[in-house]
Scaffold this active site. Structure first.
Site, PDB file in Angstrom:
ATOM      1  N   LYS A   1      45.588  34.996  40.481  1.00  0.00           N
ATOM      2  CA  LYS A   1      45.425  36.707  40.348  1.00  0.00           C
ATOM      3  C   LYS A   1      46.871  36.711  39.556  1.00  0.00           C
ATOM      4  O   LYS A   1      47.608  35.882  39.083  1.00  0.00           O
ATOM      5  CB  LYS A   1      45.503  37.247  41.600  1.00  0.00           C
ATOM      6  CG  LYS A   1      44.418  37.220  42.431  1.00  0.00           C
ATOM      7  CD  LYS A   1      44.486  38.076  43.745  1.00  0.00           C
ATOM      8  CE  LYS A   1      45.063  39.190  43.580  1.00  0.00           C
ATOM      9  NZ  LYS A   1      44.362  40.093  42.438  1.00  0.00           N
ATOM     10  N   GLY A   2      46.871  38.031  38.865  1.00  0.00           N
ATOM     11  CA  GLY A   2      47.822  38.472  38.352  1.00  0.00           C
ATOM     12  C   GLY A   2      47.597  38.668  36.744  1.00  0.00           C
ATOM     13  O   GLY A   2      48.793  39.214  36.270  1.00  0.00           O
TER      14      GLY A   2
ATOM     15  N   THR B   1      38.006  45.844  39.017  1.00  0.00           N
ATOM     16  CA  THR B   1      37.176  45.650  40.098  1.00  0.00           C
ATOM     17  C   THR B   1      37.620  46.214  41.378  1.00  0.00           C
ATOM     18  O   THR B   1      36.950  47.074  41.946  1.00  0.00           O
ATOM     19  CB  THR B   1      36.926  43.933  40.180  1.00  0.00           C
ATOM     20  OG1 THR B   1      36.819  43.403  39.023  1.00  0.00           O
ATOM     21  CG2 THR B   1      35.506  43.871  41.255  1.00  0.00           C
TER      22      THR B   1
ATOM     23  N   GLY C   1      43.605  46.231  39.106  1.00  0.00           N
ATOM     24  CA  GLY C   1      42.454  45.622  38.071  1.00  0.00           C
ATOM     25  C   GLY C   1      41.268  46.595  38.393  1.00  0.00           C
ATOM     26  O   GLY C   1      40.874  47.468  39.102  1.00  0.00           O
TER      27      GLY C   1
ATOM     28  N   LYS D   1      34.084  34.898  36.957  1.00  0.00           N
ATOM     29  CA  LYS D   1      35.558  34.477  37.740  1.00  0.00           C
ATOM     30  C   LYS D   1      35.236  33.346  38.492  1.00  0.00           C
ATOM     31  O   LYS D   1      36.250  32.688  38.795  1.00  0.00           O
ATOM     32  CB  LYS D   1      35.902  35.721  38.640  1.00  0.00           C
ATOM     33  CG  LYS D   1      36.043  37.221  37.784  1.00  0.00           C
ATOM     34  CD  LYS D   1      37.151  37.132  36.845  1.00  0.00           C
ATOM     35  CE  LYS D   1      37.165  38.230  36.163  1.00  0.00           C
ATOM     36  NZ  LYS D   1      37.409  39.544  37.123  1.00  0.00           N
TER      37      LYS D   1
ATOM     38  N   GLU E   1      50.713  42.271  45.257  1.00  0.00           N
ATOM     39  CA  GLU E   1      49.244  41.953  45.854  1.00  0.00           C
ATOM     40  C   GLU E   1      49.289  40.693  46.935  1.00  0.00           C
ATOM     41  O   GLU E   1      48.668  40.746  47.941  1.00  0.00           O
ATOM     42  CB  GLU E   1      48.235  41.364  44.651  1.00  0.00           C
ATOM     43  CG  GLU E   1      47.948  42.410  43.652  1.00  0.00           C
ATOM     44  CD  GLU E   1      47.198  42.013  42.480  1.00  0.00           C
ATOM     45  OE1 GLU E   1      46.327  42.778  41.785  1.00  0.00           O
ATOM     46  OE2 GLU E   1      47.209  40.761  41.941  1.00  0.00           O
TER      47      GLU E   1
HETATM   48  C1  5RP Z   1      45.817  42.213  38.872  1.00  0.00           C
HETATM   49  C2  5RP Z   1      44.886  41.418  39.567  1.00  0.00           C
HETATM   50  C3  5RP Z   1      43.407  41.535  39.303  1.00  0.00           C
HETATM   51  O1  5RP Z   1      42.859  41.501  40.592  1.00  0.00           O
HETATM   52  C4  5RP Z   1      42.815  40.609  38.386  1.00  0.00           C
HETATM   53  O2  5RP Z   1      43.461  40.624  37.036  1.00  0.00           O
HETATM   54  C5  5RP Z   1      41.424  40.723  38.179  1.00  0.00           C
HETATM   55  O3  5RP Z   1      41.239  41.888  37.460  1.00  0.00           O
HETATM   56  P1  5RP Z   1      39.727  42.431  36.870  1.00  0.00           P
HETATM   57  O4  5RP Z   1      39.235  43.017  38.187  1.00  0.00           O
HETATM   58  O5  5RP Z   1      40.250  43.902  36.131  1.00  0.00           O
HETATM   59  O6  5RP Z   1      39.118  41.515  36.094  1.00  0.00           O
HETATM   60  O7  5RP Z   1      45.248  40.250  39.857  1.00  0.00           O
HETATM   61  O8  5RP Z   1      47.178  41.619  38.964  1.00  0.00           O
END
Ligand code: 5RP
Length: 233
Positions: free
Chosen positions: A98-99, A32, A30, A125, A107
């Site tokens: 997550k996901g 972050t 992702g 979040k 993960e």
């Molecule tokens: C990927 C994830 C990511 O960590 C989650 O979607 C957060 O993503 P981002 O940091 O782009 O907001 O679980 O499967």
């Protein structure tokens, strides 16, 4: 850099401080987690830091290579020192969904193999309860079971939506060759119970519920970084 990216950046900068010389590091997926991977790459160059990483997705793998971070495997290192990953939603108890990037199964495998799990996120979040603000729960499903699982999720109270690819017609296929159903439950009172019920359905490879896995979360804010430490683990 926009406000949210700045928040993610601050959280990532705190998280990478947990990484020490000779560590095996789990790399999340992702936007972050990507900032943490880049920060680790910079530490390798400036501090001569010696680490090996286990990426949780094709995205993390590719970025680690680009940032000069050596890669290893769970076969070589079944125990990871620290994993840094993002989240789609997190509560004050450090229950997570997550996901969003469809990398949930790997993960969770990487997180389960880690001595320390650090989650990084921007302020958006945070939620009091998982499922708030129309947040869906990603569920990785073996394609043969897609329709029965859709029906069973509806029986459990969800609105299930098969995730579609952008830029190509058809369902998203994960790094494991599976499909993803995004299940909209609304606010979830007991995520632990619901996670077990869904995981028990034959054909479900993994759920996006991460319960009692996280040790520390860093949440970037406009004024700094909020730290939440798990009381339960
Ligand atoms: C990927 C994830 C990511 O960590 C989650 O979607 C957060 O993503 P981002 O940091 O782009 O907001 O679980 O499967």
């Amino acid at each position: 850099m926009d406000r949210i990216t700045e928040q993610k950046q601050k959280a990532a900068a705190e998280a990478v401080k947990h990484v020490r010389d000779n560590f095996i590091v789990g790399l999340g997926s992702g936007s972050t987690a990507a900032l943490a991977i880049e920060a680790l790459g910079r530490r390798i160059k400036t501090e001569n830091l010696c680490i090996k990483s286990i990426p949780s997705s094709y995205q993390a793998f590719q970025l680690a290579v680009d940032c000069g971070i050596p890669i290893t495997t769970l076969e070589e290192y079944p125990q990871i020192d620290v994993t840094i990953d993002g989240a789609d939603q997190l509560t004050p108890e450090l229950f997570l969904i997550k996901g969003g990037g469809a990398a949930l199964a790997r993960e969770k495998i990487v997180a389960s193999a880690s001595k320390l799990n650090v989650i990084i996120a921007d302020q958006n979040k945070k939620a009091q309860h998982l499922g708030a603000n129309n947040q869906f729960v990603p569920i990785e499903v073996i394609p043969f079971a897609l329709t029965p699982i859709k029906h069973k999720l509806a029986e459990l109270g969800a609105k299930p939506v098969i995730r579609e690819v952008k830029g190509k017609l058809g369902p998203v296929i994960t790094d494991n060759g599976n499909a993803v159903i995004d299940a909209y439950f609304g606010e979830i009172v007991n995520p632990t119970e619901l996670a077990v019920k869904i995981k028990m359905l034959p054909g479900v490879a993994e759920t996006g519920f991460f319960v009692n896995l996280t040790d520390i979360a860093y949440i970037g804010t406009d004024n700094g970084v909020e730290k939440i430490v798990s009381k339960k683990k």
